[in-house]
Enzyme design. Structure first.
Site, PDB file in Angstrom:
ATOM      1  N   TYR A 142     -22.056  -6.053  24.259  1.00  0.00           N
ATOM      2  CA  TYR A 142     -22.150  -7.195  23.355  1.00  0.00           C
ATOM      3  C   TYR A 142     -21.279  -7.027  22.114  1.00  0.00           C
ATOM      4  CZ  TYR A 142     -26.244  -8.747  26.051  1.00  0.00           C
ATOM      5  OH  TYR A 142     -27.089  -9.159  27.045  1.00  0.00           O
ATOM      6  N   LYS A 191     -27.082   3.087  34.645  1.00  0.00           N
ATOM      7  CA  LYS A 191     -26.363   2.841  35.895  1.00  0.00           C
ATOM      8  C   LYS A 191     -25.366   3.989  36.081  1.00  0.00           C
ATOM      9  CE  LYS A 191     -25.549   0.204  39.513  1.00  0.00           C
ATOM     10  NZ  LYS A 191     -26.520   0.142  40.631  1.00  0.00           N
ATOM     11  N   ASP A 223     -31.034  -1.276  38.643  1.00  0.00           N
ATOM     12  CA  ASP A 223     -31.416  -2.172  39.725  1.00  0.00           C
ATOM     13  C   ASP A 223     -32.784  -1.794  40.301  1.00  0.00           C
ATOM     14  OD1 ASP A 223     -30.078   0.129  40.439  1.00  0.00           O
ATOM     15  OD2 ASP A 223     -28.968  -0.757  42.088  1.00  0.00           O
ATOM     16  N   ASP A 247     -31.808  -6.234  27.284  1.00  0.00           N
ATOM     17  CA  ASP A 247     -31.908  -7.678  27.142  1.00  0.00           C
ATOM     18  C   ASP A 247     -32.493  -8.287  28.420  1.00  0.00           C
ATOM     19  OD1 ASP A 247     -31.647 -10.280  26.294  1.00  0.00           O
ATOM     20  OD2 ASP A 247     -29.463 -10.247  26.154  1.00  0.00           O
ATOM     21  N   ASP A 251     -36.778  -9.383  29.188  1.00  0.00           N
ATOM     22  CA  ASP A 251     -37.132 -10.749  29.560  1.00  0.00           C
ATOM     23  C   ASP A 251     -37.891 -10.773  30.887  1.00  0.00           C
ATOM     24  OD1 ASP A 251     -36.131 -11.889  27.324  1.00  0.00           O
ATOM     25  OD2 ASP A 251     -34.405 -12.842  28.249  1.00  0.00           O
TER      26      ASP A 251
END
Length: 355
Positions: A142, A191, A223, A247, A251
């Protein structure tokens, strides 16, 4: 004690839910002998309308001069066509950077009174879950280099993921400290089978783990983590992860609690001053109708009392009042399930009554 709180009401239902939290804080002040001084500042779409900027300099200065900050929500379709640097959401990144907030704490808890709202299978729901997601907030993709260029297939866009050792060390210590105060289990999500940033992340987290021999550390690929959150959420205690992964996963975790309107968050840095906000958006479709659930914002205020002001008893009093209201069957429209739905003001009244 006297505390200065900057209020960023924002857009949509933001003013309604912030005003509810202010009422609860005033009631706490009366009960425990504290004085909370509230100063409103503009942010998001309302700031664009008034000043042409999503984050005016006055707002930044006011937040930095306060003991802590309470935020409602920003954004709405009215401003969707503006260029990226003028979008209301740009103010969120700006205020976090200005306040040097690198940690986002996102609890995801299944309230016993709201088990029927959880979308998971009954056998999973019966186990319950209480997760704290520690998300790195000011690094990663970001905030990396980005832009457009001529690529192999013509015009292409790029965003760069970058993490320094320092950024990983400081968020890891926050997560280990948090786990030490809970069930002493930390899951680090990355990851590392693909990304160099994740390989450094894993290496540094393991180095910091040596300072916390009493905390059990587990690595998990992102994942798999996304799958495990819906398969067996009770296995998690504290989760630490990067900005983008945090993020997305926070959620996902919010949805298995049954209502996004119930979940609070805290953004923290190296000082006691933090930024506290509900995780949901501005919900412009119900703004001004008294239908908004203010509980997430009220619980965000409870987090403020705990993390910024060290007022543990006062924070616990708010949490207990919310718990009691839910146990008594009181609901706003988003969690009413066809029963009687209380307005924003009515549920706030009931929570204050239970203080």
């Amino acid at each position: 004690m006297q505390y200065k709180i900057a209020l960023l009401r924002g857009d949509g239902i933001g003013p309604e839910i912030v005003d509810s939290a202010v009422r609860v804080l005033k009631a706490v002040g009366e009960k425990f002998g504290h004085e909370f001084l509230f100063t409103p500042y503009l942010i998001g779409g309302s700031a664009i309308d008034a000043t042409g900027k999503p984050l005016p300099e006055e707002t930044v200065a006011g937040c930095l001069a306060s003991d802590s900050v309470l935020l409602g929500a920003v954004g709405g379709p009215k401003w969707d066509t503006l260029p990226g640097h003028l979008r209301p959401e740009k103010a969120l990144l700006g205020i976090r950077a200005a306040m040097e907030l690198f940690t986002n704490l996102r609890p995801a808890k299944l309230y016993p009174a709201l088990k029927a709202e959880c979308p998971l299978r009954e056998d999973i729901v019966e186990k319950g879950f209480d997760i704290m997601i520690v998300r790195e907030l000011t690094g990663g993709i970001y905030f990396g280099d980005r832009g457009y260029r001529e690529g192999k297939y013509g015009e292409e866009a790029f965003d760069t993921e970058c993490y320094s050792r320092m950024e990983i060390e400081r968020i890891a210590r926050v997560a280990f400290d948090c786990a030490r105060k809970r069930r002493k289990k930390l899951t680090s999500i990355d990851k590392a089978n693909v990304l160099e940033t994740s390989r450094l992340w894993r290496k540094v987290v393991h180095e910091i783990a040596a300072e916390y021999p009493d905390v059990e550390l587990q690595d998990m690929l992102v994942d798999n983590a996304a799958m495990q959150l819906v398969r067996n959420p009770s296995q998690f205690d504290v989760i630490v992860t990067s900005n983008m992964f945090g993020d997305i996963l926070s959620d996902e975790a919010s949805q298995i609690t049954g209502s996004i309107g119930m979940l609070e968050s805290a953004s923290l840095g190296n000082t006691k001053r933090g930024l506290y906000e509900p995780i949901h958006g501005s919900a412009p479709d119900i703004a001004g109708q008294g239908k908004a659930n203010p509980i997430a914002t009220i619980l965000s205020a409870a987090m403020m009392l705990l993390y910024s002001f060290d007022l543990a008893d006062e924070s616990a009093a708010i949490v207990k009042a919310v718990d009691k209201a839910l146990e008594d069957g009181l609901r706003t429209a988003d969690i009413a399930r066809g029963g009687e739905a209380l307005s924003t003001t009515q549920i706030t009244d009931e929570i204050i009554a239970r203080l």
